[in-house]
Design a protein around this motif. Structure first.
Motif, PDB file in Angstrom:
ATOM      1  N   MET A   1       0.070 -18.531  -9.762  1.00 44.46           N
ATOM      2  CA  MET A   1      -0.964 -18.123  -8.813  1.00 44.46           C
ATOM      3  C   MET A   1      -0.371 -17.191  -7.745  1.00 44.46           C
ATOM      4  N   GLN A   2       0.853 -17.563  -7.290  1.00 43.35           N
ATOM      5  CA  GLN A   2       1.509 -16.751  -6.263  1.00 43.35           C
ATOM      6  C   GLN A   2       1.764 -15.336  -6.793  1.00 43.35           C
ATOM      7  N   ALA A   3       2.233 -15.277  -8.041  1.00 41.67           N
ATOM      8  CA  ALA A   3       2.521 -13.972  -8.626  1.00 41.67           C
ATOM      9  C   ALA A   3       1.239 -13.152  -8.755  1.00 41.67           C
ATOM     10  N   TYR A   4       0.148 -13.832  -9.143  1.00 38.70           N
ATOM     11  CA  TYR A   4      -1.137 -13.142  -9.299  1.00 38.70           C
ATOM     12  C   TYR A   4      -1.588 -12.542  -7.974  1.00 38.70           C
ATOM     13  N   ARG A   5      -1.493 -13.337  -6.918  1.00 41.06           N
ATOM     14  CA  ARG A   5      -1.931 -12.857  -5.603  1.00 41.06           C
ATOM     15  C   ARG A   5      -1.042 -11.724  -5.117  1.00 41.06           C
ATOM     16  N   THR A   6       0.273 -11.905  -5.275  1.00 37.99           N
ATOM     17  CA  THR A   6       1.214 -10.868  -4.836  1.00 37.99           C
ATOM     18  C   THR A   6       0.922  -9.555  -5.553  1.00 37.99           C
ATOM     19  N   LEU A   7       0.706  -9.653  -6.856  1.00 35.43           N
ATOM     20  CA  LEU A   7       0.472  -8.443  -7.645  1.00 35.43           C
ATOM     21  C   LEU A   7      -0.842  -7.781  -7.295  1.00 35.43           C
ATOM     22  N   THR A   8      -1.888  -8.608  -7.111  1.00 33.00           N
ATOM     23  CA  THR A   8      -3.191  -8.048  -6.769  1.00 33.00           C
ATOM     24  C   THR A   8      -3.100  -7.295  -5.451  1.00 33.00           C
ATOM     25  N   ARG A   9      -2.434  -7.922  -4.472  1.00 34.48           N
ATOM     26  CA  ARG A   9      -2.320  -7.276  -3.166  1.00 34.48           C
ATOM     27  C   ARG A   9      -1.562  -5.966  -3.287  1.00 34.48           C
ATOM     28  N   ARG A  10      -0.506  -6.011  -4.069  1.00 30.29           N
ATOM     29  CA  ARG A  10       0.322  -4.807  -4.250  1.00 30.29           C
ATOM     30  C   ARG A  10      -0.481  -3.685  -4.913  1.00 30.29           C
ATOM     31  N   GLU A  11      -1.221  -4.033  -5.962  1.00 25.79           N
ATOM     32  CA  GLU A  11      -2.004  -3.032  -6.685  1.00 25.79           C
ATOM     33  C   GLU A  11      -3.062  -2.412  -5.781  1.00 25.79           C
ATOM     34  N   LEU A  12      -3.679  -3.264  -4.976  1.00 20.05           N
ATOM     35  CA  LEU A  12      -4.719  -2.790  -4.077  1.00 20.05           C
ATOM     36  C   LEU A  12      -4.110  -1.888  -3.007  1.00 20.05           C
ATOM     37  N   ALA A  13      -2.953  -2.317  -2.495  1.00 18.04           N
ATOM     38  CA  ALA A  13      -2.281  -1.539  -1.450  1.00 18.04           C
ATOM     39  C   ALA A  13      -1.909  -0.164  -1.971  1.00 18.04           C
ATOM     40  N   ARG A  14      -1.611  -0.103  -3.266  1.00 20.27           N
ATOM     41  CA  ARG A  14      -1.161   1.148  -3.852  1.00 20.27           C
ATOM     42  C   ARG A  14      -2.211   2.248  -3.724  1.00 20.27           C
ATOM     43  N   TYR A  15      -3.507   1.869  -3.817  1.00 22.50           N
ATOM     44  CA  TYR A  15      -4.562   2.867  -3.681  1.00 22.50           C
ATOM     45  C   TYR A  15      -4.519   3.502  -2.295  1.00 22.50           C
ATOM     46  N   PHE A  16      -4.126   2.688  -1.313  1.00 23.57           N
ATOM     47  CA  PHE A  16      -4.183   3.173   0.063  1.00 23.57           C
ATOM     48  C   PHE A  16      -2.847   3.707   0.561  1.00 23.57           C
ATOM     49  N   LEU A  17      -1.769   3.415  -0.170  1.00 21.95           N
ATOM     50  CA  LEU A  17      -0.463   3.949   0.220  1.00 21.95           C
ATOM     51  C   LEU A  17      -0.313   5.393  -0.255  1.00 21.95           C
ATOM     52  N   THR A  18      -1.011   5.724  -1.335  1.00 17.50           N
ATOM     53  CA  THR A  18      -0.977   7.105  -1.810  1.00 17.50           C
ATOM     54  C   THR A  18      -2.338   7.717  -1.497  1.00 17.50           C
ATOM     55  N   SER A  19      -2.455   9.005  -1.759  1.00 17.21           N
ATOM     56  CA  SER A  19      -3.711   9.664  -1.389  1.00 17.21           C
ATOM     57  C   SER A  19      -4.839   9.365  -2.377  1.00 17.21           C
ATOM     58  N   THR A  20      -4.499   8.848  -3.568  1.00 21.35           N
ATOM     59  CA  THR A  20      -5.520   8.633  -4.615  1.00 21.35           C
ATOM     60  C   THR A  20      -6.755   7.906  -4.097  1.00 21.35           C
ATOM     61  N   GLY A  21      -6.506   6.765  -3.433  1.00 26.83           N
ATOM     62  CA  GLY A  21      -7.616   5.941  -2.972  1.00 26.83           C
ATOM     63  C   GLY A  21      -8.544   6.715  -2.063  1.00 26.83           C
ATOM     64  N   TYR A  22      -7.957   7.453  -1.127  1.00 31.38           N
ATOM     65  CA  TYR A  22      -8.764   8.183  -0.156  1.00 31.38           C
ATOM     66  C   TYR A  22      -9.549   9.303  -0.836  1.00 31.38           C
ATOM     67  N   ILE A  23      -8.900   9.951  -1.800  1.00 28.62           N
ATOM     68  CA  ILE A  23      -9.586  11.045  -2.493  1.00 28.62           C
ATOM     69  C   ILE A  23     -10.788  10.496  -3.267  1.00 28.62           C
ATOM     70  N   ILE A  24     -10.590   9.376  -3.956  1.00 26.19           N
ATOM     71  CA  ILE A  24     -11.696   8.796  -4.735  1.00 26.19           C
ATOM     72  C   ILE A  24     -12.838   8.419  -3.791  1.00 26.19           C
ATOM     73  N   ILE A  25     -12.514   7.740  -2.700  1.00 23.94           N
ATOM     74  CA  ILE A  25     -13.559   7.306  -1.773  1.00 23.94           C
ATOM     75  C   ILE A  25     -14.278   8.524  -1.186  1.00 23.94           C
ATOM     76  N   ALA A  26     -13.514   9.564  -0.853  1.00 25.79           N
ATOM     77  CA  ALA A  26     -14.138  10.761  -0.286  1.00 25.79           C
ATOM     78  C   ALA A  26     -15.094  11.397  -1.291  1.00 25.79           C
ATOM     79  N   ALA A  27     -14.657  11.489  -2.547  1.00 25.29           N
ATOM     80  CA  ALA A  27     -15.497  12.113  -3.573  1.00 25.29           C
ATOM     81  C   ALA A  27     -16.773  11.307  -3.789  1.00 25.29           C
ATOM     82  N   VAL A  28     -16.620   9.992  -3.840  1.00 25.25           N
ATOM     83  CA  VAL A  28     -17.783   9.135  -4.071  1.00 25.25           C
ATOM     84  C   VAL A  28     -18.737   9.215  -2.882  1.00 25.25           C
TER      85      VAL A  28
END
Lengths: 250, 322
Positions: free
Chosen positions: A1-28
């Protein structure tokens, strides 16, 4: 469970640590804004019985977002890890393949929901400026979002699967776009078939995403598409898991 | 369980579609040892390491780490190892401290433990001063140390490092090597490399692989002994070239010779003996008999490089002959 949570948080953070997340949100947000303009123009014309969510749904931008965003959100999930080699460091920690697949899926789904939030803003603006509170039914809004999330589950699981099959993000995006567009086009194929009573037409009818989503936007909950979307999601996640495990027997 | 075997590999084979990467290898590593896995590119080193790290399963054979089977008790094994793959892949968008914490959490450490261990390994690897930097902006030497810190973060019993010094400059290589040497005793370390001096300097024992098989294994001295039946003597002698050539050709004890000019009138003769004889007395007496000036006479000690070339050559010769 700990690994699942850690990974989910990391994956989610990745969208916001790089520009990808912001670009997608802006386009949408841009596309939702377009829809909003169309919607306002319609509201200014004749009176209509359609709820605001349905009016929004029938603008062409809706499906554009629904079909284009998931491939872009999911293309990176496995392909980039395989390409950069971090997949190897990930899989040699004590996490199970299932945890990895579910964590990546969850993170992509959460991001997808966040990406749709500007729609809520648009709807609230309409509500603020209309005198009639009945113009915006909370129930219809709820079912619209339910439909969006369920279709999101389906397209994101499909994207996960495509991403797990290749090392190239480009190939992953094209593959999942192709598959989701094909699935989407099935609705039109059903309409084209002569005689709605033939078994082909009936079978294809189950996959008419356009009609089903239209119902959700109108405030109708039908359990049949719900079961379809959830079981297809489970199926694609299962395929993803198999693809991740494939290094063991390839 | 302080003593005993850390790694037991028995009859391990790994086949990919079309070719065999590792074919029927067996070796053991004891606790606390630093063992070098040597071999040219494509010898099967990385495949072996991936199997040990539970990333790939072997096609046949068994691998046990700390007595646990890597296939059936994979989770338990993964808790006990630290693995750094070739080219050291890292998440380039994260900060060093953040990355180590993330990895520690993945490896099952509690929040508090992961913070504590993160600080300890950063200190140990000398990256405390860059702890807030983004990994993508660090130099290669620092990245390599971040990779090592990651491998160490869960206090593994066994460290598996695939080419840890590849692509580093000499100073960085030295510091990474120093770091690995410092780990001896507390950890068992398996390092793969194709750089010989590195293995010679850091490892207690070496396993030489070639084309998926183990060609030789043992300590540096053991491997020396392996070569002792082909002793070579270097002699620098001032004499006419023709005389030298004729003399060596006539001496029965000499199997092979090579004469090349040195400075002045001297020639450098490399003489290989038959049956591992020490040629020095023979050469000396010959020189005295014929009145040659002899200014150097040495028995060459084989370097690891010679051993390496020796064990990996038989196939090359076959290829040349074909």
């Amino acid at each position: 469970m700990q690994a699942y949570r850690t990974l989910t948080r990391r994956e989610l953070a990745r969208y916001f640590l790089t520009s990808t997340g912001y670009i997608i949100i802006a386009a949408v947000t841009f596309l939702i804004g377009f829809s909003f303009v169309v919607l306002l123009l319609k509201l200014q014309q004749d009176s209509t019985l359609m709820p605001v969510t349905e009016l929004f749904y029938i603008t062409p931008f809706f499906w554009l977002i629904l079909l284009l965003a998931p491939p872009v959100i999911t293309m990176r999930l496995f392909a980039l890890e395989k390409f950069s080699g971090t997949f190897e460091t990930l899989m040699t920690t004590p996490v199970s393949d299932l945890q990895v697949v579910l964590a990546k899926f969850t993170a992509a789904l959460i991001f997808y929901v966040v990406m749709w939030l500007p729609l809520l803003g648009c709807v609230l603006i309409v509500r603020h400026y209309t005198s009639d509170p009945a113009a915006l039914d909370a129930g219809a809004l709820g079912t619209t979002f339910l439909g969006i999330v369920l279709l999101g589950c389906l397209f994101i699981s499909l994207g996960c699967c495509a991403s797990a099959l290749t090392r190239s993000q480009g190939v992953a995006a094209m593959l999942s776009l192709m598959l989701s567009v094909s699935l989407f086009l099935l609705s039109f194929l059903a309409k084209e078939l002569p005689g709605t009573s033939s078994w082909q037409a009936q079978a294809l009818g189950f996959f008419s995403l356009v009609e089903q989503m239209h119902d959700f936007a109108r405030g109708i909950i039908d359990t049949r598409p719900m079961v379809l979307y959830l079981s297809l999601t489970a199926f694609f996640l299962f395929l993803t898991l198999r693809a991740v495990e494939s290094r063991r027997w390839k | 369980m302080r003593n005993g075997l850390m790694i037991q590999v028995a009859n391990l084979t790994k086949r990919y579609a079309g070719h065999t990467a590792v074919s029927n290898i067996s070796f053991t590593v004891e606790r606390g040892e630093i063992v070098g896995l040597l071999g040219p590119n494509g010898a099967g080193k990385s495949t072996t390491m991936r199997i040990l790290a539970c990333f790939l399963p072997g096609t046949s054979g068994t691998v046990r780490i700390a007595g646990l089977d890597v296939f059936h008790q994979s989770d338990e094994v993964r808790r006990r190892i630290g693995y750094m793959p070739e080219n050291n892949p890292l998440h380039l968008d994260m900060r060093v401290r953040e990355y180590l914490k993330f990895r520690a959490r993945l490896k099952g450490l509690s929040r508090k433990q992961s913070r504590g261990r993160g600080d300890i390994v950063m200190e140990q690897c000398g990256i405390t001063d860059v702890s807030r930097r983004i990994i993508g902006q660090l130099s290669k030497g620092y990245r390599q140390r971040v990779g090592l810190a990651d491998a160490l973060v869960n206090e593994p019993e066994l460290l598996i490092l695939d080419e840890p010094t590849i692509g580093l400059d000499p100073n960085q290589i030295r510091s990474v090597r120093q770091l690995i040497k410092g780990l001896a005793g507390n950890h068992t370390v398996l390092i793969s490399t194709h750089i010989l001096p590195e293995a010679e300097m850091t490892c207690n024992r070496m396993v030489i692989m070639y084309e998926g098989r183990i060609m030789a294994a043992g300590t540096s001295e053991n491997l020396q002994r392996l070569m002792s039946n082909t002793n070579q003597v270097i002699a620098e002698i001032a004499a006419p070239l023709a005389d030298l050539n004729e003399c060596w050709a006539q001496t029965a004890e000499i199997q092979q010779f090579d004469v090349s000019p040195a400075e002045g009138e001297y020639f450098r003769c490399a003489l290989t003996a038959r049956n591992g004889l020490d040629l020095r007395p023979i050469v000396y007496s010959l020189a005295r008999e014929r009145g040659w000036y002899l200014r150097e006479l040495t028995l060459t000690r084989y370097s690891l490089e010679d051993i390496y070339v020796h064990v990996t050559r038989p196939d090359e010769e076959k290829e040349e002959g074909a």
